[in-house]
Design a protein around this motif. Structure first.
Motif, PDB file in Angstrom:
ATOM      1  N   UNK A  53       2.965  -3.774  -0.464  1.00  0.00           N
ATOM      2  CA  UNK A  53       2.209  -3.006  -1.001  1.00  0.00           C
ATOM      3  C   UNK A  53       2.704  -1.455  -0.940  1.00  0.00           C
ATOM      4  N   UNK A  54       2.490  -0.723  -1.882  1.00  0.00           N
ATOM      5  CA  UNK A  54       3.047   0.392  -1.782  1.00  0.00           C
ATOM      6  C   UNK A  54       1.761   1.112  -0.472  1.00  0.00           C
ATOM      7  N   UNK A  55       2.121   2.424   0.444  1.00  0.00           N
ATOM      8  CA  UNK A  55       1.332   3.140   0.996  1.00  0.00           C
ATOM      9  C   UNK A  55       0.136   4.118  -0.103  1.00  0.00           C
ATOM     10  N   UNK A  56       0.649   4.214  -1.002  1.00  0.00           N
ATOM     11  CA  UNK A  56      -0.380   5.359  -2.129  1.00  0.00           C
ATOM     12  C   UNK A  56      -1.765   4.463  -2.949  1.00  0.00           C
ATOM     13  N   UNK A  57      -3.069   5.301  -3.341  1.00  0.00           N
ATOM     14  CA  UNK A  57      -3.493   3.627  -3.985  1.00  0.00           C
ATOM     15  C   UNK A  57      -3.049   3.958  -5.403  1.00  0.00           C
ATOM     16  N   UNK A  58      -2.641   4.994  -5.725  1.00  0.00           N
ATOM     17  CA  UNK A  58      -1.717   4.295  -7.563  1.00  0.00           C
ATOM     18  C   UNK A  58      -0.052   3.511  -7.100  1.00  0.00           C
ATOM     19  N   UNK A  59       0.486   3.602  -6.630  1.00  0.00           N
ATOM     20  CA  UNK A  59       1.760   3.323  -6.161  1.00  0.00           C
ATOM     21  C   UNK A  59       1.870   1.294  -6.192  1.00  0.00           C
TER      22      UNK A  59
END
Length: 174
Positions: A53-59
């Protein structure tokens, strides 16, 4: 009287014609089944998948599946990995030449056009038919060997701990 016979004949004929077309489709589906090779030109030492999972919303987020070979015939070309109803390109790893990875990104909502105009809706891409019935811990390796496309089914794939990527690169200096 003659008009009634034509109507009755039409009512009987139409379902039979429709039924015959539906049988053609199911016969085609059964011929599309792909056979698994039981003696592939490779030996697998490890197969696992890992969610991220990315650390930014759009990631976004996704799952990577890793296949490591202990032995592989140099003529065998690994093409795709069929996993979780997706066909993933098997990407090689320069640092580990015996390892291939399939990247599955969880897409946000697919853009589907819903419109009263059928021409606008026709631009939608129909979903691809997945050729295998697999459990969540199974995958299929598609490979070319001796000029033929082959398939090998892998079961009991293990899951490794999720990778939570940081929100920002800790090495960057702003």
């Amino acid at each position: 009287m003659m008009k009634n016979l034509k109507i009755i004949f039409g009512l009987i004929t139409l379902p039979m014609v429709l039924l015959s077309f539906s049988n053609c489709g199911s016969a085609q589906d059964s011929s599309n089944k792909k056979a698994f090779n039981q003696n592939p030109p490779f030996k697998i030492s490890e197969v696992y998948y890992q969610n991220w999972v990315a650390g930014v919303k759009e990631g976004g987020s996704g799952t990577n599946i890793y296949i490591t070979f202990s032995e592989k015939n140099t003529d065998a070309v690994i093409q795709n990995i069929y996993f979780r109803n997706q066909i993933l390109e098997a990407k090689g790893n320069i640092n580990e030449p015996n390892q291939f990875v399939g990247y599955l990104k969880n897409d946000a909502q697919r853009d589907i056009v819903m419109d009263a105009d059928p021409i606008k809706e026709a631009k939608n891409n129909p979903p691809k038919v997945f050729p295998f019935q697999l459990e969540n811990n199974q995958a299929v390796i598609e490979y070319w060997f001796e000029g033929k496309k082959n398939y090998f089914k892998v079961s009991n794939i293990t899951e490794k701990e999720m990778i939570p990527y940081p929100q920002a690169n800790p090495n960057s200096h702003e």
